[in-house]
Design a protein around this motif. Structure first.
Motif, mmCIF file in Angstrom:
data_model
loop_
_atom_site.group_PDB
_atom_site.id
_atom_site.type_symbol
_atom_site.label_atom_id
_atom_site.label_comp_id
_atom_site.label_asym_id
_atom_site.label_seq_id
_atom_site.Cartn_x
_atom_site.Cartn_y
_atom_site.Cartn_z
ATOM 1 N N ALA A 1 0.921 -1.174 -0.013
ATOM 2 C CA ALA A 1 -0.214 -0.013 0.075
ATOM 3 C C ALA A 1 0.727 1.299 0.362
ATOM 4 O O ALA A 1 1.641 1.235 0.597
ATOM 5 C CB ALA A 1 -0.881 -0.137 1.081
ATOM 6 N N THR A 2 0.317 2.649 -0.858
ATOM 7 C CA THR A 2 1.493 3.714 -1.076
ATOM 8 C C THR A 2 0.525 4.721 -0.498
ATOM 9 O O THR A 2 -1.346 4.751 -0.767
ATOM 10 C CB THR A 2 1.790 3.676 -2.053
ATOM 11 O OG1 THR A 2 0.934 3.473 -3.435
ATOM 12 C CG2 THR A 2 3.568 2.632 -1.956
ATOM 13 N N ASP A 3 0.811 5.939 0.022
ATOM 14 C CA ASP A 3 0.265 6.877 -0.162
ATOM 15 C C ASP A 3 1.673 8.439 -0.862
ATOM 16 O O ASP A 3 2.669 7.741 -1.893
ATOM 17 C CB ASP A 3 -0.736 7.803 1.222
ATOM 18 C CG ASP A 3 0.489 8.161 1.777
ATOM 19 O OD1 ASP A 3 1.460 8.140 2.016
ATOM 20 O OD2 ASP A 3 -0.161 8.236 3.433
ATOM 21 N N GLY A 4 1.187 9.386 -1.182
ATOM 22 C CA GLY A 4 1.319 10.131 -1.218
ATOM 23 C C GLY A 4 3.295 10.612 -0.569
ATOM 24 O O GLY A 4 4.194 10.727 -0.881
ATOM 25 N N ASN A 5 3.316 9.921 0.709
ATOM 26 C CA ASN A 5 4.702 10.119 1.283
ATOM 27 C C ASN A 5 4.731 8.862 1.503
ATOM 28 O O ASN A 5 6.283 8.640 2.282
ATOM 29 C CB ASN A 5 4.545 11.147 2.660
ATOM 30 C CG ASN A 5 4.114 12.364 2.715
ATOM 31 O OD1 ASN A 5 4.548 12.897 1.163
ATOM 32 N ND2 ASN A 5 2.280 12.955 2.839
ATOM 33 N N ARG B 1 8.555 7.461 1.272
ATOM 34 C CA ARG B 1 8.782 6.683 0.182
ATOM 35 C C ARG B 1 10.069 7.672 -0.638
ATOM 36 O O ARG B 1 10.639 7.141 -1.239
ATOM 37 C CB ARG B 1 8.141 6.801 -0.871
ATOM 38 C CG ARG B 1 6.824 6.677 -0.801
ATOM 39 C CD ARG B 1 5.261 6.552 -1.510
ATOM 40 N NE ARG B 1 5.986 6.294 -2.698
ATOM 41 C CZ ARG B 1 4.679 6.699 -4.151
ATOM 42 N NH1 ARG B 1 3.901 7.394 -3.991
ATOM 43 N NH2 ARG B 1 5.067 6.015 -5.241
ATOM 44 N N LYS C 1 -5.345 -0.688 3.135
ATOM 45 C CA LYS C 1 -5.536 -0.915 2.463
ATOM 46 C C LYS C 1 -4.264 -1.558 2.094
ATOM 47 O O LYS C 1 -5.175 -1.924 0.496
ATOM 48 C CB LYS C 1 -4.766 0.727 1.422
ATOM 49 C CG LYS C 1 -5.593 1.923 0.983
ATOM 50 C CD LYS C 1 -4.946 3.081 0.932
ATOM 51 C CE LYS C 1 -4.007 2.658 -0.442
ATOM 52 N NZ LYS C 1 -3.705 4.096 -1.561
ATOM 53 N N THR D 1 -2.807 8.215 9.210
ATOM 54 C CA THR D 1 -1.639 7.445 8.002
ATOM 55 C C THR D 1 -1.623 5.687 7.661
ATOM 56 O O THR D 1 -1.820 5.587 7.333
ATOM 57 C CB THR D 1 -0.573 8.333 7.805
ATOM 58 O OG1 THR D 1 -0.226 9.090 7.789
ATOM 59 C CG2 THR D 1 -0.067 7.643 7.201
ATOM 60 N N HIS E 1 -4.981 3.764 7.865
ATOM 61 C CA HIS E 1 -5.189 4.126 5.957
ATOM 62 C C HIS E 1 -4.457 3.123 5.346
ATOM 63 O O HIS E 1 -5.113 2.771 4.598
ATOM 64 C CB HIS E 1 -5.081 5.954 6.385
ATOM 65 C CG HIS E 1 -5.286 6.001 3.916
ATOM 66 N ND1 HIS E 1 -6.462 5.840 3.444
ATOM 67 C CD2 HIS E 1 -4.269 6.442 3.465
ATOM 68 C CE1 HIS E 1 -6.516 5.797 2.343
ATOM 69 N NE2 HIS E 1 -4.911 6.229 2.396
ATOM 70 N N LEU E 2 -3.060 3.049 5.867
ATOM 71 C CA LEU E 2 -2.406 2.087 5.147
ATOM 72 C C LEU E 2 -2.608 1.210 5.491
ATOM 73 O O LEU E 2 -2.857 -0.185 4.557
ATOM 74 C CB LEU E 2 -0.833 2.739 5.121
ATOM 75 C CG LEU E 2 0.176 3.497 4.527
ATOM 76 C CD1 LEU E 2 1.048 3.809 4.978
ATOM 77 C CD2 LEU E 2 -0.311 3.762 3.133
#
Length: 330
Positions: free
Chosen positions: A234-238, A262, A283, A276, A279-280
């Motif tokens: 799982a990833t997000d912007g940071n 990241r 996902k 965060t 959330h990760l």
């Protein structure tokens, strides 16, 4: 913050979090209160200065924190630690909170994780209701060192040594003999993990690499476990997260979740928050990907923490002291 204040404020850390406001009647449930407190507490304990590498989890914090709160007789302080108003802490809500915190407490469990809670006191504790509550919610073992020639520190050391099959040799080994005799009451939790990777690393997968520590410094020639395999990602912007499964003997869903920035930076990890992380993790079940996994080989040299109460006070902004545990004093 102490018990003499007429209306304690919610500790600062709960005001900063983006999780549901547990002081709101619309969201006032035991699971929300416990989740918010443990999410933030486990994360912020990592930021306390003094040690470079340490680990806290919501599961490991549930038991000692729950038993400590159950031992307090001043509901004003209890509500402050929970991040709610004293008027909201009804008897029914308190019972549900301890049921939530006491999850997983089962010294006879045949699961991969086994938790044994204990209470020891040199005082003659004659509070039947308190002991029943400890037994009901936390399956607590009462340690008796009367007439056995040992001080309480010796009794606890022996108990923990036996429960961990010698993996933890002593809890109070850092104390002098004089200090050991001054240990008059203690609440503790022993957690045993008996697990292995679903797909194990082999010696052939071990290489030397570079590792960045929490303080931003780099260590070279660190033994790293390296393997290419299919993992949940799982990833997000940071940030990016992976989940590596442990082998399940009894149907448990156990995974190691690792989260990293990241971009390589000494300060990027400071932007990680509970929202965060959750959330990760949510996902992680959606995407599988073949990746090259590199993990440092970890040697746990000290899995005891006899200063946890002081650290919890520091994070919560409370002043829970041993003197408040009047039910332990007989």
């Amino acid at each position: 913050m102490d018990a003499t204040r007429s209306g304690p404020e919610i500790p600062e850390l709960f005001q900063r979090t983006n999780l549901p406001d547990t002081a709101s009647p619309a969201t006032l449930s035991a699971s929300d209160i416990v989740k918010t407190m443990l999410d933030k507490l486990s994360l912020e304990l990592l930021d306390i200065k003094g040690n470079k590498s340490k680990a806290f989890s919501r599961v490991s914090l549930r038991q000692p924190l729950g038993m400590a709160l159950l031992s307090m007789t001043d509901d004003t302080i209890v509500a402050s630690a929970l991040g709610i108003s004293p008027d909201s802490l009804t008897k029914d809500l308190k019972d549900k909170i301890h049921t939530e915190l006491g999850k997983c407490a089962d010294p006879e469990s045949d699961q991969s994780m086994r938790i044994t809670n204990f209470i020891g006191s040199s005082y003659c504790c004659d509070n039947e209701q308190y002991e029943q509550s400890l037994s009901k919610h936390y399956k607590t073992k009462k340690l008796d060192n009367n007439n056995n020639g040992k001080n309480l520190a010796d009794t606890i050391d022996s108990f923990v040594h036996d429960k961990t099959e010698g993996e933890i040799d002593t809890v109070f080994g850092h104390l002098t003999e004089s200090q050991r005799h001054k240990v008059k009451a203690a609440l503790g939790s022993v957690m045993n993990f008996q697990i292995d990777w679903d797909e194990r690393f082999s010696e052939d997968d071990t290489k030397k690499g570079q590792f960045q520590c929490a303080d931003g410094t780099f260590i070279n020639n660190v033994l790293m476990m390296c393997k290419t395999e299919v993992l949940n990602v799982a990833t997000d912007g940071n940030f990016a997260a992976i989940a590596k499964e442990f082998r399940s003997a009894n149907g448990e869903d156990l995974k190691l979740v690792a989260i990293k920035p990241r971009k390589s930076s000494a300060t990027a990890i400071n932007n990680l928050n509970s929202e965060t992380i959750n959330h990760l993790i949510d996902k992680l079940k959606d995407v599988e990907m073949e990746i090259e996994l590199k993990l440092p080989k970890i040697d746990i040299t000290n899995s005891c923490n006899t200063e946890l109460l002081d650290k919890i006070n520091q994070v919560l902004g409370t002043s829970i002291k041993a003197q408040g545990y009047v039910v332990l004093k007989g």
